[in-house]
Design a protein around this motif. Sequence first.
Motif, mmCIF file in Angstrom:
data_model
loop_
_atom_site.group_PDB
_atom_site.id
_atom_site.type_symbol
_atom_site.label_atom_id
_atom_site.label_comp_id
_atom_site.label_asym_id
_atom_site.label_seq_id
_atom_site.Cartn_x
_atom_site.Cartn_y
_atom_site.Cartn_z
ATOM 1 N N GLY A 26 19.816 92.872 42.122
ATOM 2 C CA GLY A 26 19.691 91.826 43.130
ATOM 3 C C GLY A 26 19.369 92.397 44.502
ATOM 4 O O GLY A 26 19.561 93.584 44.760
ATOM 5 N N TRP A 27 18.882 91.524 45.385
ATOM 6 C CA TRP A 27 18.478 91.918 46.729
ATOM 7 C C TRP A 27 19.295 91.188 47.778
ATOM 8 O O TRP A 27 19.648 90.023 47.601
ATOM 9 N N ALA A 28 19.590 91.850 48.889
ATOM 10 C CA ALA A 28 20.289 91.264 50.024
ATOM 11 C C ALA A 28 19.603 91.732 51.301
ATOM 12 O O ALA A 28 18.668 92.543 51.252
ATOM 13 N N TRP A 29 20.073 91.236 52.430
ATOM 14 C CA TRP A 29 19.485 91.628 53.713
ATOM 15 C C TRP A 29 20.572 91.650 54.777
ATOM 16 O O TRP A 29 21.609 91.012 54.647
ATOM 17 N N ALA A 30 20.311 92.401 55.828
ATOM 18 C CA ALA A 30 21.140 92.417 57.037
ATOM 19 C C ALA A 30 20.203 92.727 58.185
ATOM 20 O O ALA A 30 19.283 93.536 58.045
ATOM 21 N N TRP A 46 23.451 87.973 46.556
ATOM 22 C CA TRP A 46 22.355 88.834 46.103
ATOM 23 C C TRP A 46 21.281 87.925 45.542
ATOM 24 O O TRP A 46 21.552 87.100 44.681
ATOM 25 N N TYR A 47 20.057 88.051 46.053
ATOM 26 C CA TYR A 47 18.940 87.216 45.616
ATOM 27 C C TYR A 47 18.221 87.867 44.441
ATOM 28 O O TYR A 47 18.225 89.087 44.292
ATOM 29 N N ALA A 48 17.561 87.045 43.633
ATOM 30 C CA ALA A 48 16.908 87.533 42.419
ATOM 31 C C ALA A 48 15.722 88.455 42.708
ATOM 32 O O ALA A 48 15.445 89.370 41.937
#
Length: 69
Positions: A26-30, A46-48
């Motif tokens: 999964g993907w995340a951001w900051a 967490w994005y796909a």
Amino acid sequence: MTAQRGATLELFGGTAELVQDPSSGGWAWAGEGEDETCGAAEGGTWYATKEEAAAHAGAFLREHAATLS
């Protein structure tokens, strides 16, 4: 295991880091907007896909762009 850096997104005067979780994929951001507001994916989301995380990060950066009045 810790998240791996995936990419830097620079939009609207701010910057966000996209990261990928090696175990789930999964993907995340900051990031930090131009107005110096810090933000991140809500509640450990967490994005796909990387593109989905980038879209959410981009919306945050747009919302926190400094305005010229």
